[in-house]
Design an enzyme around this catalytic site. Structure first.
Site, mmCIF file in Angstrom:
data_model
loop_
_atom_site.group_PDB
_atom_site.id
_atom_site.type_symbol
_atom_site.label_atom_id
_atom_site.label_comp_id
_atom_site.label_asym_id
_atom_site.label_seq_id
_atom_site.Cartn_x
_atom_site.Cartn_y
_atom_site.Cartn_z
ATOM 1 N N GLU A 155 -4.365 0.462 -3.697
ATOM 2 C CA GLU A 155 -2.987 0.945 -3.751
ATOM 3 C C GLU A 155 -1.999 -0.220 -3.704
ATOM 4 O O GLU A 155 -0.980 -0.215 -4.414
ATOM 5 C CB GLU A 155 -2.729 1.910 -2.597
ATOM 6 C CG GLU A 155 -3.479 3.224 -2.735
ATOM 7 C CD GLU A 155 -3.395 4.091 -1.494
ATOM 8 O OE1 GLU A 155 -3.719 5.295 -1.592
ATOM 9 O OE2 GLU A 155 -3.019 3.572 -0.412
ATOM 10 N N ASP B 86 0.753 3.832 -3.298
ATOM 11 C CA ASP B 86 0.338 5.228 -3.171
ATOM 12 C C ASP B 86 1.286 6.137 -3.938
ATOM 13 O O ASP B 86 0.853 7.075 -4.630
ATOM 14 C CB ASP B 86 0.306 5.610 -1.688
ATOM 15 C CG ASP B 86 -0.037 7.068 -1.470
ATOM 16 O OD1 ASP B 86 -1.132 7.490 -1.856
ATOM 17 O OD2 ASP B 86 0.812 7.791 -0.918
ATOM 18 N N ASP C 247 -6.990 1.060 0.454
ATOM 19 C CA ASP C 247 -5.658 0.518 0.760
ATOM 20 C C ASP C 247 -5.329 -0.655 -0.163
ATOM 21 O O ASP C 247 -4.207 -0.777 -0.666
ATOM 22 C CB ASP C 247 -5.600 0.056 2.216
ATOM 23 C CG ASP C 247 -5.632 1.207 3.205
ATOM 24 O OD1 ASP C 247 -5.459 2.361 2.783
ATOM 25 O OD2 ASP C 247 -5.813 0.938 4.411
ATOM 26 N N GLU D 84 0.840 -1.214 0.000
ATOM 27 C CA GLU D 84 0.000 0.000 0.000
ATOM 28 C C GLU D 84 0.872 1.260 0.000
ATOM 29 O O GLU D 84 0.608 2.219 -0.745
ATOM 30 C CB GLU D 84 -0.896 -0.009 1.233
ATOM 31 C CG GLU D 84 -1.693 1.266 1.429
ATOM 32 C CD GLU D 84 -2.080 1.488 2.883
ATOM 33 O OE1 GLU D 84 -2.363 2.651 3.236
ATOM 34 O OE2 GLU D 84 -2.076 0.525 3.656
#
Length: 230
Positions: free
Chosen positions: A121, A49, A118, A45
């Site tokens: 990502e 991102d 989450d 995650e």
């Protein structure tokens, strides 16, 4: 390691065939299912991102070569925030393939916005590690391209815009008051009232406080902008 039928179907919806299936399995494994021999998706995650952010920054520059940073920043924020990631996650049904602990399953984890965002990502990071940046960019653009086309109208943070409206007229910043909460703990619904010192206010309801605040600010700003000048 081979993918289950559900994960193969998910990879097809995502648009990427994994050479290293273990990466996808890790990406859909929630911390509630982690163990000494099973990695969860938190590290992915973190990476995903950043990959998403770089792809969106490049895409926005290409989409509007003349836009100033002041316009690009809110558009960028709208495209990479958790709500946007969760929306994509729902479109490709990540919830169906998430590996969750019993407590998360009971509490409706497959529908939770933060958890879905989450996981999205993490999946982006899995694609990046599996096949490189261009593969990740292709997957991201396949699911975000139409959002980039629409973001100019919707990206501007409504709370910021309302605050700027108030400051321009010598008013203090607006306040946001929670007036109601309903629904079960795993799927709460909040009602928020956006208020200005001049008495103007509007309410909105959403599945998170942040969404309700934004919606209330947007509604109040729309009414203020339609009102005849005093």
């Amino acid at each position: 390691m081979k993918l289950s039928a559900d994960l193969k179907a998910f990879a097809a919806r995502l648009g990427h065939e994994f050479a290293r299936p273990a990466l996808l399995i890790e990406a859909v494994t929630h911390p509630s299912m982690s163990s000494p021999g099973r990695a969860d998706n938190q590290r992915l995650e973190f990476l995903g991102d950043r990959v998403l952010g770089l792809v969106m920054a490049e895409a926005l520059l290409e989409h509007d070569p003349d836009a100033a940073e002041g316009l690009l920043a809110p558009r960028f924020n709208a495209l990479v925030r958790k709500e946007a990631c969760a929306a994509v996650a729902r479109e490709i049904d990540i919830g169906k393939v998430l590996k969750l602990g019993r407590s998360e399953m009971i509490s409706g984890g497959r529908r939770k916005e933060a958890l879905l965002g989450d996981a999205m990502e993490a999946v982006i990071a899995a694609v990046y590690l599996d096949a490189g940046f261009e593969a990740a960019r292709r997957v991201i653009m396949a699911h975000w391209a139409h959002r980039i086309d629409a973001v100019e109208e919707d990206a501007r943070d409504a709370k910021t815009a309302l605050q700027e409206w108030a400051q321009a007229r010598g008013l203090p910043p607006p306040s946001y008051v929670q007036t109601a909460r309903s629904g079960p703990d795993h799927a709460p619904v909040f009602t928020i009232c956006a208020q200005l010192k001049n008495g103007a206010e509007e309410k909105a309801t959403a599945g998170s406080k942040r969404q309700a605040e934004q919606a209330a600010a947007k509604a109040l700003l729309a009414r203020l902008l339609q009102a005849p000048p005093s």
